[in-house]
Design an enzyme around this catalytic site. Structure first.
Site, short mmCIF file in Angstrom:
data_model
loop_
_atom_site.label_atom_id
_atom_site.label_comp_id
_atom_site.label_asym_id
_atom_site.label_seq_id
_atom_site.Cartn_x
_atom_site.Cartn_y
_atom_site.Cartn_z
N ASP A 1 0.84 -1.20 0.00
CA ASP A 1 0.00 0.00 0.00
C ASP A 1 0.88 1.24 0.00
O ASP A 1 2.01 1.24 0.50
CB ASP A 1 -0.97 0.00 1.17
CG ASP A 1 -0.29 0.03 2.53
OD1 ASP A 1 0.70 -0.72 2.72
OD2 ASP A 1 -0.73 0.79 3.41
N GLU B 1 -0.15 -0.77 5.93
CA GLU B 1 0.92 -0.17 6.74
C GLU B 1 0.80 1.34 6.78
O GLU B 1 1.07 1.97 7.80
CB GLU B 1 2.29 -0.58 6.19
CG GLU B 1 3.45 -0.34 7.13
CD GLU B 1 4.06 1.06 7.04
OE1 GLU B 1 4.89 1.41 7.90
OE2 GLU B 1 3.71 1.80 6.09
#
Length: 379
Positions: free
Chosen positions: A71, A133
């Site tokens: 991500d 994250e």
């Protein structure tokens, strides 16, 4: 294997937190031919699940895990970019795109490193790749680690591929991180007319005294591995539009970045002591995004340093600075360190990484894999 084409494929997946956008499929396509068994893991509320990937090759120890995330943060104002943030354009020997540094480049380099090594390495290799994250980090690494522990995949050691290098590849290895605690204080008084303060109880004055107690003296002087802890007041709010009214409540927010002399529990007690000294009614809300941790230098860290020195010719410094990372979760399961690319452009417009540095990172990771597995196999 050249890490550049894999990185370009990953960048072209617009996986802004928490979207997967095909990035994990790209990784599976690269890992399965290398002998990895891949497992998709979805955690979170129905309809809002975060997709994660666990991949492992081998079943014997030692077990070395690589942790990372696909991500990325949003690109922001596109006018600040000279290239499509999800185009993976290579220009003058530099690849541009969101995630090039943080940290799709690290993942591509790690997989390229594995592809360059023989398959009969001692032990086993795994990858823990999350999709949140950069977000709340609730349904990613922490839950995958719990799943790994329940399913006999607990690693003996872990490397997180965050961009830790400061000026040159391999100049910094992170062996710990400070903890981060957020607190909101609400102090209650008695509302009244400002001309008759004897009939009121001004919570603003009380809150000012509380904050003075908390900021007048440093929390500590630091440790051999950590800088001093810091307490920063980030907001002070009364919400009072009138000039002649003593408000009934006053609020403040603060953030504490703390070293391993403290814990969220000890710091909460410290905040309560400052509040109790006022003998006033208060509410205290505390949230901790991660405790401080340190991987003490020993065989694991020494092998990592030696491999970095051999690959780059640099003597890496051991560091604990910066914000939080998913290493804070890994530290509860096994020794962990962080080593990755130069992070100068992470989260910026025109995030990028030189192609030569990307390939050098793959070579560095190959040395690291060999050194860590050999060191653990001898132990």
């Amino acid at each position: 294997m050249d890490p550049l084409p894999l990185l370009q494929e990953l960048i072209r997946c617009p996986s802004v937190t928490p979207a997967e956008a095909g990035a994990l499929g790209v990784l599976e396509a690269a890992l399965v031919p290398l002998g990895f068994t891949c497992t998709r893991l979805r955690f979170g509320p129905p309809g809002e699940e975060v997709e994660n990937l666990f991949a492992r090759r081998g079943s014997r120890g030692p077990h070395l895990c690589f942790a990372g995330h696909t991500d990325v943060v949003p690109p922001g104002d596109l006018a600040g970019w000279s290239a499509d943030p999800f185009g993976a354009e290579v220009r003058d020997g530099v690849v541009y795109g969101r995630g090039a540094t943080d940290m799709k480049g690290g993942i591509a380099a790690w997989i390229a490193a594995i592809a360059s090594l023989p398959r009969d390495l001692p032990g086993s290799l795994s990858l823990l790749i999350t999709g949140d994250e950069e977000g709340p980090a609730l349904d990613g690494t922490v839950k995958v680690l719990d799943w790994m522990a329940r399913n006999d995949h607990r690693p003996d050691m872990c490397l997180v591929g965050e961009p830790t290098s400061k000026a040159a590849l391999g100049d910094t290895i992170k062996i710990g991180r400070r903890g981060s605690l957020n607190a909101e204080i609400t102090l209650h008084g008695i509302q009244g007319h400002s001309a008759y303060p004897q009939r009121a109880d001004n919570p603003v004055h009380r809150l000012v005294r509380v904050l003075h107690r908390l900021t007048a003296e440093p929390l500590d002087a630091g440790t051999p591995w950590f800088e001093p802890s810091t307490l920063q007041v980030t907001s002070f709010d009364v919400g009072n539009p009138a000039t002649n009214v003593i408000p009934g409540t006053a609020r403040a927010r603060l953030n504490i970045r703390f070293n391993d002399l403290h814990s969220s529990r000890s710091l909460t007690a410290h905040l309560r002591a400052a509040l109790e000294a006022e003998e006033a009614r208060y509410d205290l809300a505390v949230s901790c995004s991660g405790e401080a941790f340190l991987t003490e230098p020993g065989p694991f860290v020494e092998a990592l340093v030696a491999a970095t020195r051999a690959a780059t010719g640099r003597e890496p410094s051991l560091d604990t600075g910066g914000g939080t990372s998913d290493a804070r979760f890994v530290a509860q399961h096994c020794p962990v360190a962080e080593l990755g690319a130069v992070g100068a452009t992470m989260h910026k417009a025109d995030e990028s990484t030189p192609v030569a540095e990307l390939r050098a990172l793959a070579a560095l990771y190959a040395r690291v894999i060999e050194a860590l597995l050999a060191q653990e196999a001898r132990a």
